[in-house]
Design a protein around this motif. Structure first.
Motif, PDB file in Angstrom:
ATOM      1  N   GLU A 111       0.983  -1.392   0.136  1.00  0.00           N
ATOM      2  CA  GLU A 111       0.020   0.412   0.028  1.00  0.00           C
ATOM      3  C   GLU A 111       0.372   1.693   0.472  1.00  0.00           C
ATOM      4  OE1 GLU A 111      -3.160   0.734  -0.745  1.00  0.00           O
ATOM      5  OE2 GLU A 111      -4.520  -1.112   0.934  1.00  0.00           O
ATOM      6  N   ASP A 112       2.144   1.768   0.738  1.00  0.00           N
ATOM      7  CA  ASP A 112       2.549   2.103   0.715  1.00  0.00           C
ATOM      8  C   ASP A 112       3.472   2.881  -0.321  1.00  0.00           C
ATOM      9  OD1 ASP A 112       1.653   3.228   3.723  1.00  0.00           O
ATOM     10  OD2 ASP A 112       3.117   2.479   4.643  1.00  0.00           O
ATOM     11  N   LEU A 113       3.599   1.382  -1.314  1.00  0.00           N
ATOM     12  CA  LEU A 113       4.462   1.570  -2.367  1.00  0.00           C
ATOM     13  C   LEU A 113       4.211   2.531  -3.272  1.00  0.00           C
ATOM     14  CD1 LEU A 113       7.080   0.922  -3.450  1.00  0.00           C
ATOM     15  CD2 LEU A 113       5.950  -1.200  -4.522  1.00  0.00           C
ATOM     16  N   LEU A 114       2.573   2.886  -3.416  1.00  0.00           N
ATOM     17  CA  LEU A 114       1.624   3.968  -3.951  1.00  0.00           C
ATOM     18  C   LEU A 114       1.636   3.421  -6.029  1.00  0.00           C
ATOM     19  CD1 LEU A 114       3.014   6.899  -2.795  1.00  0.00           C
ATOM     20  CD2 LEU A 114       1.097   5.720  -1.724  1.00  0.00           C
ATOM     21  N   VAL A 115       1.385   2.171  -6.031  1.00  0.00           N
ATOM     22  CA  VAL A 115       1.408   1.425  -7.651  1.00  0.00           C
ATOM     23  C   VAL A 115       0.310   1.877  -8.094  1.00  0.00           C
ATOM     24  CG1 VAL A 115       2.894   0.118  -6.702  1.00  0.00           C
ATOM     25  CG2 VAL A 115       1.052  -0.491  -6.756  1.00  0.00           C
ATOM     26  N   GLU A 116       0.020   2.616  -9.241  1.00  0.00           N
ATOM     27  CA  GLU A 116      -0.591   2.673 -10.124  1.00  0.00           C
ATOM     28  C   GLU A 116      -0.310   1.178 -11.384  1.00  0.00           C
ATOM     29  OE1 GLU A 116      -3.193   4.520  -9.728  1.00  0.00           O
ATOM     30  OE2 GLU A 116      -2.235   5.444  -7.585  1.00  0.00           O
ATOM     31  N   PRO A 117      -1.895   1.215 -12.215  1.00  0.00           N
ATOM     32  CA  PRO A 117      -1.836   0.292 -13.404  1.00  0.00           C
ATOM     33  C   PRO A 117      -0.859   0.701 -14.174  1.00  0.00           C
ATOM     34  CG  PRO A 117      -3.656   0.945 -12.291  1.00  0.00           C
ATOM     35  CD  PRO A 117      -3.508   1.576 -11.259  1.00  0.00           C
ATOM     36  N   GLU A 118       0.120  -0.725 -15.032  1.00  0.00           N
ATOM     37  CA  GLU A 118       1.152   0.058 -15.544  1.00  0.00           C
ATOM     38  C   GLU A 118       2.283   0.478 -15.038  1.00  0.00           C
ATOM     39  OE1 GLU A 118       0.201  -0.981 -19.068  1.00  0.00           O
ATOM     40  OE2 GLU A 118      -1.893  -1.540 -17.659  1.00  0.00           O
ATOM     41  N   MET A 119       2.308  -0.092 -13.542  1.00  0.00           N
ATOM     42  CA  MET A 119       3.827   0.932 -13.262  1.00  0.00           C
ATOM     43  C   MET A 119       4.705  -0.602 -13.578  1.00  0.00           C
ATOM     44  SD  MET A 119       3.650   3.192 -10.319  1.00  0.00           S
ATOM     45  CE  MET A 119       3.246   5.173 -10.717  1.00  0.00           C
ATOM     46  N   ASN A 120       6.058  -0.792 -12.964  1.00  0.00           N
ATOM     47  CA  ASN A 120       6.588  -1.266 -13.516  1.00  0.00           C
ATOM     48  C   ASN A 120       7.813  -1.501 -12.289  1.00  0.00           C
ATOM     49  OD1 ASN A 120       6.512  -2.308 -16.613  1.00  0.00           O
ATOM     50  ND2 ASN A 120       7.460  -0.590 -16.906  1.00  0.00           N
ATOM     51  N   VAL A 121       6.854  -2.173 -11.327  1.00  0.00           N
ATOM     52  CA  VAL A 121       8.042  -2.794  -9.656  1.00  0.00           C
ATOM     53  C   VAL A 121       8.888  -3.491  -9.960  1.00  0.00           C
ATOM     54  CG1 VAL A 121       7.670  -3.146  -7.537  1.00  0.00           C
ATOM     55  CG2 VAL A 121       5.951  -1.919  -9.071  1.00  0.00           C
ATOM     56  N   LEU A 122      10.706  -3.722  -9.238  1.00  0.00           N
ATOM     57  CA  LEU A 122      11.439  -3.745  -8.837  1.00  0.00           C
ATOM     58  C   LEU A 122      10.816  -4.869  -7.413  1.00  0.00           C
ATOM     59  CD1 LEU A 122      14.224  -5.737  -9.583  1.00  0.00           C
ATOM     60  CD2 LEU A 122      14.867  -3.257  -8.964  1.00  0.00           C
ATOM     61  N   GLU A 123      11.191  -5.870  -6.978  1.00  0.00           N
ATOM     62  CA  GLU A 123      11.341  -6.256  -6.080  1.00  0.00           C
ATOM     63  C   GLU A 123      12.840  -6.830  -5.591  1.00  0.00           C
ATOM     64  OE1 GLU A 123       7.761  -9.413  -3.500  1.00  0.00           O
ATOM     65  OE2 GLU A 123       9.045 -10.269  -5.033  1.00  0.00           O
ATOM     66  N   ILE A 124      13.112  -6.530  -4.499  1.00  0.00           N
ATOM     67  CA  ILE A 124      14.178  -6.607  -3.727  1.00  0.00           C
ATOM     68  C   ILE A 124      13.998  -8.200  -3.219  1.00  0.00           C
ATOM     69  CG2 ILE A 124      16.909  -5.927  -3.538  1.00  0.00           C
ATOM     70  CD1 ILE A 124      16.422  -5.620  -5.581  1.00  0.00           C
ATOM     71  N   GLY A 125      14.204  -9.547  -3.123  1.00  0.00           N
ATOM     72  CA  GLY A 125      14.203 -10.479  -2.257  1.00  0.00           C
ATOM     73  C   GLY A 125      12.847 -11.190  -2.377  1.00  0.00           C
ATOM     74  N   THR A 126      12.401 -11.922  -3.482  1.00  0.00           N
ATOM     75  CA  THR A 126      11.814 -12.822  -3.779  1.00  0.00           C
ATOM     76  C   THR A 126      11.316 -14.078  -2.790  1.00  0.00           C
ATOM     77  OG1 THR A 126      12.332 -13.660  -6.186  1.00  0.00           O
ATOM     78  CG2 THR A 126      11.052 -14.223  -4.923  1.00  0.00           C
ATOM     79  N   GLY A 127      11.828 -14.378  -2.040  1.00  0.00           N
ATOM     80  CA  GLY A 127      11.751 -15.268  -1.382  1.00  0.00           C
ATOM     81  C   GLY A 127      11.249 -16.325  -0.735  1.00  0.00           C
ATOM     82  N   THR A 128       9.944 -16.518  -0.873  1.00  0.00           N
ATOM     83  CA  THR A 128       8.592 -17.513  -0.506  1.00  0.00           C
ATOM     84  C   THR A 128       8.085 -17.249  -1.567  1.00  0.00           C
ATOM     85  OG1 THR A 128       6.408 -16.200   0.842  1.00  0.00           O
ATOM     86  CG2 THR A 128       8.512 -17.715   1.391  1.00  0.00           C
ATOM     87  N   GLY A 129       7.393 -15.882  -2.299  1.00  0.00           N
ATOM     88  CA  GLY A 129       7.633 -15.641  -4.046  1.00  0.00           C
ATOM     89  C   GLY A 129       5.366 -15.208  -3.618  1.00  0.00           C
ATOM     90  N   TYR A 130       4.888 -14.841  -1.898  1.00  0.00           N
ATOM     91  CA  TYR A 130       4.002 -14.271  -2.020  1.00  0.00           C
ATOM     92  C   TYR A 130       3.948 -12.958  -2.133  1.00  0.00           C
ATOM     93  CZ  TYR A 130       0.480 -12.826   1.232  1.00  0.00           C
ATOM     94  OH  TYR A 130      -1.146 -12.779   1.875  1.00  0.00           O
ATOM     95  N   SER A 131       5.021 -12.265  -1.736  1.00  0.00           N
ATOM     96  CA  SER A 131       4.552 -10.697  -1.469  1.00  0.00           C
ATOM     97  C   SER A 131       4.827 -10.357  -3.476  1.00  0.00           C
ATOM     98  CB  SER A 131       5.709  -9.503  -1.290  1.00  0.00           C
ATOM     99  OG  SER A 131       6.804 -10.312  -2.201  1.00  0.00           O
TER     100      SER A 131
END
Length: 372
Positions: A111-131
């Motif tokens: 929620e705090d990341l403030l994403v909008e549709p069509e945005m490209n996101v890089l996640e650091i740390g896949t972990g289990t893959g849940y997020s």
């Protein structure tokens, strides 16, 4: 065994009541992603009253496994860099190295990341893959890139995402380097803690884009920071509060303390303090910002408890102990650790001890600073 759909519904209800789910888009994503599908390999539970901490496995099929998956708790999924719950019987006394973060924090961060549709996101740390799955449910496969440091962890996450028919871009490597082939990104989110925000993340984020990261250190005080990337290659933004803590990225872990210095040496004086600043999260954060290379340990010596700060790289150290209502410090080495920490603490106290949500983190190619 209880019905997973009912457990999932109850967890969502709890998350909504806590304020972790604030928008319909993320409520829809959370409804679509079932946490137990990303914990098929089981998890570890801490053995009650164990000192040092011991961990016991909880595996798929055990009565407590499914209910555990739907508690709002962080669940350890790997010990000592390689050991998973199915690898052992009994208990293990080693340090956790990977976990599934509690869902309320995962969703609060999204929620705090403030994403909008069509945005490209890089996640650091896949972990289990849940997020990763939550991001994919919200944005679609093509807009999500996730980097995992550990090959085995990455493989398990890829398998779990495949079972959901989700195919974001997954890479295995050092997430502190970002992932340049898919840059630039509109958003970067890290599910590990860092001592310093990597310049690569800033370089790979569009000007005006956001980086959400848990900024912490070796004194174990950290906070979420949301940084806005500038045109000049810098990033700056507020701390968001909540006493958030993540495992540090493995390259940011502290060096071994080794043989302690002779703590009977050094110069001794009274401090300006009347309370232990290392037991309070906010004041410890202030100390950590002043002496970021220091580590802390508590020892019993000469019939008293001493708080010891050691900078392995410089060989400097400081030891504090209470003498009635007054604190005494003894320190030695090239740098006077406590002098630097005390100066910062005095200024913070003089300004009324502003909460960490009043702090700003600024990152430039020359380094990073915290101000309030």
């Amino acid at each position: 065994m209880k019905d997973p759909e009912e457990l999932h519904r109850l967890l969502l209800k709890d998350l909504f009541a806590k304020g972790a789910l604030r928008t319909p888009a993320w409520r829809n994503a959370a409804t679509a992603v079932h946490r137990h599908d990303f914990l098929r390999g089981g998890f570890f539970r801490q053995v009650p009253n164990s000192q040092p901490s011991a961990w016991g496995p909880v595996v798929d099929g055990w009565p407590e496994w499914l209910e555990g998956c739907y508690t709002d708790e962080s669940l350890v999924t790997q010990i000592a860099g390689t050991i998973t719950p199915t690898d052992i019987r009994g208990e293990i006394m080693r340090e956790p190295t990977s976990s599934s973060t509690l869902p309320s924090l995962v969703l609060r961060m999204l929620e705090d990341l403030l994403v909008e549709p069509e945005m490209n996101v890089l996640e650091i740390g896949t972990g289990t893959g849940y997020s990763t799955a939550l991001l994919t449910a919200r944005l679609g496969d093509e807009h999500v890139t996730s980097v995992e440091y550990d090959n085995d962890v990455a493989a398990r996450a890829q398998e779990a995402l495949g079972r959901q028919e989700m195919y974001p871009w997954l890479a295995c490597g050092d997430g502190l380097l970002g992932y340049a082939p898919r840059a630039p990104y509109d958003r970067v989110i890290a599910t590990c803690g860092v001592r310093t925000v990597p310049q690569a993340w800033i370089e790979q984020t569009r000007p005006g884009g956001l980086i959400l990261v848990c900024a912490g250190g070796w004194l174990n005080a950290s906070e979420l920071a949301r940084l806005t990337v500038g045109e000049d290659g810098t990033a700056s933004g507020p701390l968001l509060g909540g006493n958030v803590s993540f495992m540090l990225a493995r390259p940011h872990l502290p060096p071994p303390l080794g043989l302690l210095p002779d703590l009977t040496e050094g110069d001794e004086r009274k401090t300006a303090l009347t309370a232990n600043p290392l037991t309070d999260w906010a004041s410890r954060f202030v100390v950590q910002a002043a002496i970021p290379s220091a580590q802390r340990l508590t020892i019993e010596r000469d019939g008293r408890t001493e708080e010891v700060l050691v900078d392995v790289s410089s060989g400097s150290w400081a030891a504090l102990y209470a003498d009635g209502d007054q604190w005494i410090v003894r320190q030695a080495g090239h740098e006077r650790l406590w002098d630097a920490a005390e100066e910062q603490l005095i200024r913070w106290h003089a300004d009324g001890q502003p909460p960490l949500t009043h702090f700003t983190l600024t990152v430039t190619p020359e380094g990073q600073t915290f101000t309030w």
